[in-house]
Design an enzyme around this catalytic site. Structure first.
Site, mmCIF file in Angstrom:
data_model
loop_
_atom_site.group_PDB
_atom_site.id
_atom_site.type_symbol
_atom_site.label_atom_id
_atom_site.label_comp_id
_atom_site.label_asym_id
_atom_site.label_seq_id
_atom_site.Cartn_x
_atom_site.Cartn_y
_atom_site.Cartn_z
ATOM 1 N N TYR A 1 -0.533 18.501 21.115
ATOM 2 C CA TYR A 1 -0.606 19.953 21.277
ATOM 3 C C TYR A 1 -0.416 20.595 19.898
ATOM 4 O O TYR A 1 -1.221 20.417 19.019
ATOM 5 C CB TYR A 1 0.440 20.381 22.318
ATOM 6 C CG TYR A 1 0.459 21.848 22.654
ATOM 7 C CD1 TYR A 1 -0.720 22.586 22.717
ATOM 8 C CD2 TYR A 1 1.658 22.495 22.907
ATOM 9 C CE1 TYR A 1 -0.692 23.931 23.015
ATOM 10 C CE2 TYR A 1 1.688 23.847 23.211
ATOM 11 C CZ TYR A 1 0.513 24.557 23.259
ATOM 12 O OH TYR A 1 0.548 25.888 23.547
ATOM 13 N N ASP B 1 2.820 35.328 27.511
ATOM 14 C CA ASP B 1 1.403 35.698 27.641
ATOM 15 C C ASP B 1 0.574 35.345 26.397
ATOM 16 O O ASP B 1 -0.581 35.717 26.286
ATOM 17 C CB ASP B 1 1.276 37.191 27.975
ATOM 18 C CG ASP B 1 1.781 38.069 26.841
ATOM 19 O OD1 ASP B 1 2.275 37.522 25.819
ATOM 20 O OD2 ASP B 1 1.715 39.309 26.981
ATOM 21 N N ASP C 1 -16.329 8.238 -8.548
ATOM 22 C CA ASP C 1 -15.165 7.626 -7.886
ATOM 23 C C ASP C 1 -14.843 6.287 -8.556
ATOM 24 O O ASP C 1 -15.040 5.219 -7.982
ATOM 25 C CB ASP C 1 -15.531 7.447 -6.394
ATOM 26 C CG ASP C 1 -14.413 6.849 -5.572
ATOM 27 O OD1 ASP C 1 -13.256 6.873 -6.029
ATOM 28 O OD2 ASP C 1 -14.708 6.339 -4.472
HETATM 29 C C1 SPV Z 1 -12.463 6.890 -0.058
HETATM 30 O O1 SPV Z 1 -12.527 7.750 0.834
HETATM 31 O O2 SPV Z 1 -12.405 7.166 -1.251
HETATM 32 C C2 SPV Z 1 -12.445 5.469 0.298
HETATM 33 C C3 SPV Z 1 -13.113 5.027 1.520
HETATM 34 O O3 SPV Z 1 -11.929 4.699 -0.470
HETATM 35 S S1 SPV Z 1 -14.715 4.553 1.043
HETATM 36 O O4 SPV Z 1 -15.347 5.661 0.385
HETATM 37 O O5 SPV Z 1 -15.422 4.152 2.245
HETATM 38 O O6 SPV Z 1 -14.587 3.418 0.131
HETATM 39 MG MG MG Z 2 -11.495 5.465 -2.349
#
Ligand code: SPV
Ligand code: MG
Length: 431
Positions: free
Chosen positions: A43, A91, A204
């Protein structure tokens, strides 16, 4: 003597609750329902008191005859059991997702001539202050940090959504939906390396450094209360990792997931299309052990992520690693795959569970997205992370808006799909 039923889902009694009891008392014998932890977390509130403590608290209110446990957010079970003449409620449940509960109660009462009595909600500075204090309490590091372990105990599957900013954190914090007669919401947040990097326009590859990642976490923490799982990439150098564990723990982060890779990390969804090196079992186990030794509370979790399936090293390698990392002290195992078919993930979970019934399993179903949370839970999965869907839904929407404004030399054509100005300026609550 008539019976009057009212359900509480609070850890603090304020004037609003007393007013409800006072009203209820005029109609007969007052029975208060204490909503169970399991129902409460689906909830809108996470308990800071145990169910027993809440029961005692409600029993101590003048005018309360009896306290019973209501174990579902909908009233079917409790009304069948008690058949109250009246149900009393504030309410403030006429709008939003709670209105589904109201409809449920009205339907159940009308079946036997019971009556709903709605009491005007008490809006006072004292009541808002208490509500605010409760929220602040949940945001405190010691409450937030342990909440992930509590959730693993409380719910068959912990549902985690990606957040990379204050606003995405708020979406994860506040989104509640009513579906098939039940309310639902996310349990926790994933601070993804992919999305945190993408929001900054960076690849990344562990380029966005820990100071920046901590800044993102702090932005999210300032406006939310739900627990946070950090995507810690490889965890970096062990000598650095131990410091970061302490910092994250102190901030109130619940868990870090580190992946068994070494050298330049690339996103797992590239798989074998790019060069990525898996860390040795002993080397990675040593990092886990060092992290576990560095942590000071029992709450914080270090979860080992296994990249054997991503790097096509096979199921046996994944299972060997899972056993080794658990032995090294990992508090959970994340198994990742980039296949569309969830078969290899399920095989891993089934085989891991043959010998280990308790270590939490975490999965990230970005590629194998056909499988549901319930199906994953049936194979022993405890945590499901939706790792990047907020970023991937926002990006095309923003890009299309930018393109259309360039195309039409004005903003009128895009207006229909925009959030109204009035809504956005009220989205963020002021203190
Ligand atoms: C992220 O979200 O950075 C991850 C998951 O490490 S993935 O992108 O699938 O590797
Ligand atoms: Mg990652």
């Amino acid at each position: 003597m008539k019976t009057v039923y009212t359900c509480f889902c609070t850890d603090v009694i304020h004037d609003g609750h007393l007013n409800i009891i006072e009203h209820a008392h005029q109609y007969g014998k007052v029975i208060v329902g204490a909503l169970s932890d399991e129902a409460l977390i689906r909830y809108n509130k996470f308990p800071t008191l145990s169910l027993d403590e809440r029961i005692k608290l409600y029993q101590s209110i003048d005018g309360v005859e009896e306290v019973v446990v209501q174990d579902s957010i909908m009233y079917d079970g409790i009304i069948a059991r008690l058949h109250p003449d009246y149900v009393v409620h504030g309410d403030n449940w006429r709008e939003g997702p709670a209105s589904a509960i109201r409809e449920n109660v009205i339907g159940l009462l009308s079946a036997y001539g019971g009556e709903l009595i709605e009491v005007g909600y008490t809006y006072s500075p004292a009541v808002s202050r208490i509500d605010h204090q409760l929220r602040e309490k949940l945001a405190m590091p010691e409450y937030r940090r342990r909440r992930l372990r509590q959730l693993i105990e409380l719910t068959p599957v912990v549902k985690v959504m990606e957040a990379h900013s204050g606003i995405t954190g708020l979406i994860v914090e506040k989104t509640i939906v009513e579906n098939e007669g039940k309310l639902d919401q996310f349990d926790a947040m994933w601070v993804s390396s992919l999305c945190d990097s993408t929001a900054k326009g960076k690849p990344d590859i562990e380029l966005v450094d820990m100071s920046s990642r901590l800044r993102t976490i702090d932005d999210i923490m300032e406006v939310t209360t739900k627990p946070i799982i950090l995507d810690g990439d490889t965890g970096g150098l062990t000598e650095h990792f131990v410091y970061n564990v302490r910092t994250l723990e102190r901030m109130g982060v619940s868990a870090i997931i580190i992946e068994d890779k070494t050298g330049l990390k690339k996103n797992s969804l590239f798989g074998t299309e790019v060069e990525q090196t898996q860390a040795g079992i002993e080397e990675f186990s040593a990092k886990i052990r060092a992290g576990k030794q560095a942590q000071l509370t029992d709450d914080f979790m270090i979860i080992a992520r296994i990249e054997s399936l991503i790097l096509e090293r096979g199921m046996e390698d994944a299972l060997t690693r899972a056993a080794a990392f658990t032995k090294a002290g990992a508090d959970g195992i994340m198994i990742h795959s980039r296949k569309k078919d969830p078969a290899e993930i399920l095989e891993f979970c089934d085989r891991f569970r043959e010998t280990d019934k308790t270590t939490p399993i975490v999965v990230v179903p970005s590629s194998f997205n056909v499988i549901t949370e319930d199906e994953l839970a049936a194979h022993g999965v405890n945590i499901v992370i939706y790792a990047n869907q907020l970023t991937r839904s926002a990006f095309p929407a923003m890009q299309k808006t930018a393109e259309d404004i360039l195309r039409f030399h004005r903003a009128k054509e895009v207006d229909d799909r925009l959030m109204p100005i009035g809504q956005i300026i009220r989205l963020i609550e002021e203190i």
